[in-house]
Design a protein around this motif. Structure first.
Motif, PDB file in Angstrom:
ATOM      1  N   PHE A  22       0.611  -1.906  -0.302  1.00  0.00           N
ATOM      2  CA  PHE A  22       0.157   0.048  -0.331  1.00  0.00           C
ATOM      3  C   PHE A  22       0.886   1.187  -0.201  1.00  0.00           C
ATOM      4  CE2 PHE A  22      -2.013   3.690   2.273  1.00  0.00           C
ATOM      5  CZ  PHE A  22      -2.947   3.684   1.450  1.00  0.00           C
ATOM      6  N   GLU A  23       2.111   1.408   1.154  1.00  0.00           N
ATOM      7  CA  GLU A  23       2.207   2.200   0.513  1.00  0.00           C
ATOM      8  C   GLU A  23       3.296   2.749  -0.890  1.00  0.00           C
ATOM      9  OE1 GLU A  23       3.113   4.357   3.422  1.00  0.00           O
ATOM     10  OE2 GLU A  23       1.449   3.859   4.556  1.00  0.00           O
ATOM     11  N   THR A  24       4.215   1.886  -1.285  1.00  0.00           N
ATOM     12  CA  THR A  24       4.552   2.086  -2.673  1.00  0.00           C
ATOM     13  C   THR A  24       3.729   2.176  -3.242  1.00  0.00           C
ATOM     14  OG1 THR A  24       5.986  -0.426  -1.356  1.00  0.00           O
ATOM     15  CG2 THR A  24       6.007   0.064  -3.962  1.00  0.00           C
ATOM     16  N   ASN A  25       2.093   1.677  -3.083  1.00  0.00           N
ATOM     17  CA  ASN A  25       1.478   2.237  -4.367  1.00  0.00           C
ATOM     18  C   ASN A  25       0.965   3.354  -3.796  1.00  0.00           C
ATOM     19  OD1 ASN A  25       1.422  -0.170  -5.769  1.00  0.00           O
ATOM     20  ND2 ASN A  25       0.062  -0.880  -4.409  1.00  0.00           N
ATOM     21  N   LYS A  26       1.376   4.142  -3.049  1.00  0.00           N
ATOM     22  CA  LYS A  26       1.025   5.031  -2.277  1.00  0.00           C
ATOM     23  C   LYS A  26       1.970   6.193  -2.471  1.00  0.00           C
ATOM     24  CE  LYS A  26      -0.038   8.741   1.590  1.00  0.00           C
ATOM     25  NZ  LYS A  26       0.148   8.543   2.845  1.00  0.00           N
ATOM     26  N   TYR A  31       4.854   9.243  -6.598  1.00  0.00           N
ATOM     27  CA  TYR A  31       6.027  10.287  -7.779  1.00  0.00           C
ATOM     28  C   TYR A  31       5.143  10.257  -9.155  1.00  0.00           C
ATOM     29  CZ  TYR A  31       9.937   8.427 -10.958  1.00  0.00           C
ATOM     30  OH  TYR A  31      10.627   8.463 -11.642  1.00  0.00           O
ATOM     31  N   ASP A  32       4.041   9.229  -9.087  1.00  0.00           N
ATOM     32  CA  ASP A  32       3.657   9.384 -10.584  1.00  0.00           C
ATOM     33  C   ASP A  32       3.064  11.004 -10.621  1.00  0.00           C
ATOM     34  OD1 ASP A  32       4.291   7.324 -11.724  1.00  0.00           O
ATOM     35  OD2 ASP A  32       2.334   6.310 -10.941  1.00  0.00           O
ATOM     36  N   SER A  33       3.172  11.550  -9.398  1.00  0.00           N
ATOM     37  CA  SER A  33       2.008  12.777  -9.090  1.00  0.00           C
ATOM     38  C   SER A  33       3.239  14.285  -9.343  1.00  0.00           C
ATOM     39  CB  SER A  33       2.063  13.202  -7.897  1.00  0.00           C
ATOM     40  OG  SER A  33       0.640  14.953  -7.977  1.00  0.00           O
ATOM     41  N   ILE A  34       4.218  13.888  -8.640  1.00  0.00           N
ATOM     42  CA  ILE A  34       5.362  14.729  -8.684  1.00  0.00           C
ATOM     43  C   ILE A  34       5.992  14.988 -10.204  1.00  0.00           C
ATOM     44  CG2 ILE A  34       7.879  15.381  -7.888  1.00  0.00           C
ATOM     45  CD1 ILE A  34       6.969  13.979  -5.182  1.00  0.00           C
ATOM     46  N   ILE A  35       5.916  14.018 -10.862  1.00  0.00           N
ATOM     47  CA  ILE A  35       6.568  13.202 -12.690  1.00  0.00           C
ATOM     48  C   ILE A  35       5.455  14.587 -13.002  1.00  0.00           C
ATOM     49  CG2 ILE A  35       7.250  12.161 -13.883  1.00  0.00           C
ATOM     50  CD1 ILE A  35       8.984  11.900 -11.802  1.00  0.00           C
ATOM     51  N   SER A  36       4.070  14.413 -12.721  1.00  0.00           N
ATOM     52  CA  SER A  36       3.381  15.250 -13.472  1.00  0.00           C
ATOM     53  C   SER A  36       3.297  16.689 -14.189  1.00  0.00           C
ATOM     54  CB  SER A  36       2.035  15.248 -13.269  1.00  0.00           C
ATOM     55  OG  SER A  36       1.359  15.249 -14.199  1.00  0.00           O
ATOM     56  N   ASP A  37       3.929  16.932 -11.883  1.00  0.00           N
ATOM     57  CA  ASP A  37       3.672  18.417 -11.684  1.00  0.00           C
ATOM     58  C   ASP A  37       5.388  18.685 -12.988  1.00  0.00           C
ATOM     59  OD1 ASP A  37       1.401  18.249 -10.214  1.00  0.00           O
ATOM     60  OD2 ASP A  37       2.051  18.254  -7.972  1.00  0.00           O
ATOM     61  N   GLN A  38       6.408  18.127 -12.469  1.00  0.00           N
ATOM     62  CA  GLN A  38       6.907  18.898 -12.710  1.00  0.00           C
ATOM     63  C   GLN A  38       7.421  18.737 -14.209  1.00  0.00           C
ATOM     64  OE1 GLN A  38      10.992  15.951 -12.138  1.00  0.00           O
ATOM     65  NE2 GLN A  38      12.729  16.806 -12.917  1.00  0.00           N
ATOM     66  N   LYS A  39       6.411  18.153 -15.416  1.00  0.00           N
ATOM     67  CA  LYS A  39       6.285  18.210 -16.211  1.00  0.00           C
ATOM     68  C   LYS A  39       5.715  19.405 -17.009  1.00  0.00           C
ATOM     69  CE  LYS A  39       4.384  16.028 -20.925  1.00  0.00           C
ATOM     70  NZ  LYS A  39       3.788  14.438 -21.066  1.00  0.00           N
ATOM     71  N   MET A  40       4.066  19.734 -15.929  1.00  0.00           N
ATOM     72  CA  MET A  40       3.484  21.448 -16.244  1.00  0.00           C
ATOM     73  C   MET A  40       4.700  22.045 -16.176  1.00  0.00           C
ATOM     74  SD  MET A  40       0.235  19.888 -14.094  1.00  0.00           S
ATOM     75  CE  MET A  40      -0.402  21.316 -14.058  1.00  0.00           C
ATOM     76  N   LEU A  41       5.609  22.469 -15.008  1.00  0.00           N
ATOM     77  CA  LEU A  41       6.236  23.303 -14.334  1.00  0.00           C
ATOM     78  C   LEU A  41       7.433  23.139 -15.300  1.00  0.00           C
ATOM     79  CD1 LEU A  41       7.252  22.566 -10.274  1.00  0.00           C
ATOM     80  CD2 LEU A  41       6.261  24.180 -11.361  1.00  0.00           C
ATOM     81  N   VAL A  42       7.642  22.492 -16.549  1.00  0.00           N
ATOM     82  CA  VAL A  42       8.648  22.468 -16.964  1.00  0.00           C
ATOM     83  C   VAL A  42       7.763  22.938 -18.383  1.00  0.00           C
ATOM     84  CG1 VAL A  42      10.059  21.109 -18.834  1.00  0.00           C
ATOM     85  CG2 VAL A  42      10.695  20.489 -16.418  1.00  0.00           C
ATOM     86  N   GLU A  43       7.438  22.700 -18.548  1.00  0.00           N
ATOM     87  CA  GLU A  43       6.048  23.460 -20.230  1.00  0.00           C
ATOM     88  C   GLU A  43       5.998  25.028 -19.616  1.00  0.00           C
ATOM     89  OE1 GLU A  43       2.393  20.908 -20.141  1.00  0.00           O
ATOM     90  OE2 GLU A  43       4.011  19.534 -21.085  1.00  0.00           O
ATOM     91  N   ALA A  44       5.450  25.228 -18.802  1.00  0.00           N
ATOM     92  CA  ALA A  44       4.931  26.221 -17.481  1.00  0.00           C
ATOM     93  C   ALA A  44       6.399  27.540 -17.907  1.00  0.00           C
ATOM     94  CB  ALA A  44       4.482  26.531 -16.445  1.00  0.00           C
ATOM     95  N   ARG A  45       8.158  27.108 -17.311  1.00  0.00           N
ATOM     96  CA  ARG A  45       9.040  27.473 -17.527  1.00  0.00           C
ATOM     97  C   ARG A  45       9.169  27.848 -19.009  1.00  0.00           C
ATOM     98  NH1 ARG A  45      14.240  25.310 -18.541  1.00  0.00           N
ATOM     99  NH2 ARG A  45      15.580  26.899 -17.900  1.00  0.00           N
ATOM    100  N   GLU A  46       9.413  26.957 -20.169  1.00  0.00           N
ATOM    101  CA  GLU A  46       9.319  26.611 -21.656  1.00  0.00           C
ATOM    102  C   GLU A  46       8.542  28.013 -21.736  1.00  0.00           C
ATOM    103  OE1 GLU A  46       9.073  22.691 -22.746  1.00  0.00           O
ATOM    104  OE2 GLU A  46      10.742  22.195 -22.330  1.00  0.00           O
ATOM    105  N   THR A  47       6.985  27.800 -21.680  1.00  0.00           N
ATOM    106  CA  THR A  47       6.176  29.521 -21.757  1.00  0.00           C
ATOM    107  C   THR A  47       6.562  30.399 -21.015  1.00  0.00           C
ATOM    108  OG1 THR A  47       3.938  27.633 -21.687  1.00  0.00           O
ATOM    109  CG2 THR A  47       3.569  29.463 -21.763  1.00  0.00           C
ATOM    110  N   ASN A  48       7.118  30.062 -20.766  1.00  0.00           N
ATOM    111  CA  ASN A  48       6.921  32.190 -19.755  1.00  0.00           C
ATOM    112  C   ASN A  48       8.554  32.179 -19.954  1.00  0.00           C
ATOM    113  OD1 ASN A  48       5.019  31.742 -17.737  1.00  0.00           O
ATOM    114  ND2 ASN A  48       6.141  30.589 -16.354  1.00  0.00           N
ATOM    115  N   LEU A  49       9.875  31.683 -20.901  1.00  0.00           N
ATOM    116  CA  LEU A  49      10.698  31.741 -21.462  1.00  0.00           C
ATOM    117  C   LEU A  49      10.691  32.379 -22.729  1.00  0.00           C
ATOM    118  CD1 LEU A  49      13.497  28.456 -20.482  1.00  0.00           C
ATOM    119  CD2 LEU A  49      13.569  31.545 -19.909  1.00  0.00           C
ATOM    120  N   HIS A  50       9.198  31.972 -23.309  1.00  0.00           N
ATOM    121  CA  HIS A  50       8.808  32.012 -24.601  1.00  0.00           C
ATOM    122  C   HIS A  50       7.936  33.315 -24.470  1.00  0.00           C
ATOM    123  CE1 HIS A  50       7.369  31.648 -28.547  1.00  0.00           C
ATOM    124  NE2 HIS A  50       6.005  32.438 -28.573  1.00  0.00           N
ATOM    125  N   PHE A  51       6.893  33.546 -23.749  1.00  0.00           N
ATOM    126  CA  PHE A  51       6.759  34.839 -23.439  1.00  0.00           C
ATOM    127  C   PHE A  51       8.187  36.260 -22.498  1.00  0.00           C
ATOM    128  CE2 PHE A  51       2.829  32.637 -22.262  1.00  0.00           C
ATOM    129  CZ  PHE A  51       2.020  32.539 -23.377  1.00  0.00           C
TER     130      PHE A  51
END
Length: 373
Positions: A22-26, A31-51
């Motif tokens: 259970f803990e492993t699944n948790k 981890y999957d949530s962090i990876i997703s957030d990281q991906k969103m942050l990277v996308e946001a960073r790239e968008t901010n750099l573009h802007f």
């Protein structure tokens, strides 16, 4: 067969394994949530750099445009400053021209006023009695004569007339125009010197006829009492034995020193003028020879005038009534007699205070005399 302790142990291990799973699944979900957030942050960073890159480009463009606009505004402002300077200079020039024109208008109005008054005086001449005193000409059908005009010049209040012996002094005073006259008590009087314009007759035609009731008596002696002289002449010409008759009046012409005798009868004058020379007791028993000539009634048929400027006379204007008339007149004469003030020898001076009316009479030699009215 297992004992109960062994069963409990297996259950515990299974529970622990489930908890770990259970803990492993948790953790995996985290981890999957962090990876997703990281991906969103990277996308946001790239968008901010573009802007940010787009903003920098737009900012650079706007800075260049702003700098160009500032330069253009500076040029426009400099151009406006030059226009304002030119307009202010033009305004000063126009103001100076307006003041000059206003001064010319005031001087012309003053001249027109004086000329109008002189014209009013001149137009009254035909109503006056005129005595012919000139020399006749033997040539031609018409006769001419010289006249000695006396020009009446009405003076405004707060003015003075000064006549100099030398006309160059008068012209120098006029050229200086503005004068400062030092009075008593360190008082400075600022006056302006103006030319004196006069209307003088240039051509006169007279319609004349011999008056049947008047005679002109000339060649009279100089006497102290004019009244006594008139009485003696009236007595003589009233007697029939002398060719006379009833005398209506006897008038002295002070400009010539001659006397006009007026009779009540129209038939007396011709007999006296035909005889011409008469001996009259003027003083004591001694007789004096007088000449009796016809008196001409004259009417001016044609009068032409011209404007002239007095060469030796100057009109001073802007004189306030700050002291007694005679005292101020003397101070003006003293000031303009001094060569250090640009003046010279003064022939005559007349001062007319503010609120008074004075007539100056100009004769042929440009000397002046005045009478107050």
């Amino acid at each position: 067969m297992m004992s109960s302790d062994e069963d409990y142990s297996l259950i515990s291990e299974a529970s622990e394994l489930q908890r770990i799973q259970f803990e492993t699944n948790k953790c995996k979900m985290a981890y999957d949530s962090i990876i997703s957030d990281q991906k969103m942050l990277v996308e946001a960073r790239e968008t901010n750099l573009h802007f940010t890159k787009q903003f920098d480009q737009r900012a650079a463009t706007m800075r260049a445009a702003l700098k160009a606009e500032e330069k253009r505004q500076e040029e426009v402002l400099e151009m406006d400053k030059r226009k304002i300077t030119d307009l202010m200079e033009e305004q000063r020039r126009l103001k100076s021209e307006i003041q000059s024109v206003q001064q010319d208008i005031l001087q012309m109005e003053e001249t027109n006023y004086c000329l109008k008054q002189q014209s009013d005086v001149s137009t009254a001449v035909p109503e006056r009695k005129v005595v012919f005193k000139g020399q006749t000409s033997g040539t031609g059908d018409s006769s001419g004569f010289d006249i000695v005009p006396k020009i009446v010049y009405p003076m405004e209040g707060g003015t003075a007339l000064i006549t100099f012996e030398d006309e160059t002094v008068a012209q120098h005073i006029l050229k200086m125009r503005d004068h400062e006259v030092q009075l008593e008590g360190n008082i400075t009087l600022n006056v302006q010197a103006l030319p004196v314009h006069l209307l003088v007759p240039s051509y006169v035609e007279l319609d004349t006829q011999v008056c049947p009731r008047r005679v002109l008596v000339s060649n009279l002696p100089k006497v102290e009492s004019v009244e006594r002289l008139l009485d003696k002449l009236e007595i003589y010409f009233s007697k029939k034995k002398n060719g006379g008759g009833e005398v209506e009046e006897a008038d002295m012409l002070h400009d010539s020193g001659n006397v006009v005798i007026t009779f009540t009868d129209n038939n007396i004058a011709k007999g006296l003028t035909d005889k011409q020379d008469h001996e009259v007791k003027i003083s004591g028993e001694k007789k004096h020879k007088v000449k009796v000539t016809p008196f001409l009634n004259g009417k001016i048929a044609n009068l032409q005038t011209r404007e002239t400027v007095c060469q030796r006379s100057v009109l001073l204007s802007g004189i306030p009534a700050i002291m007694e008339q005679d005292s101020l007149q003397d101070l003006l004469e003293i000031h303009f007699q001094k060569t250090s003030n640009g003046g010279g020898e003064v022939d005559d001076v007349i001062y007319n205070p503010v609120g008074q009316h004075t007539l100056a009479v100009f004769e042929e030699d440009s000397s002046t005399e005045a009478q107050s009215q």
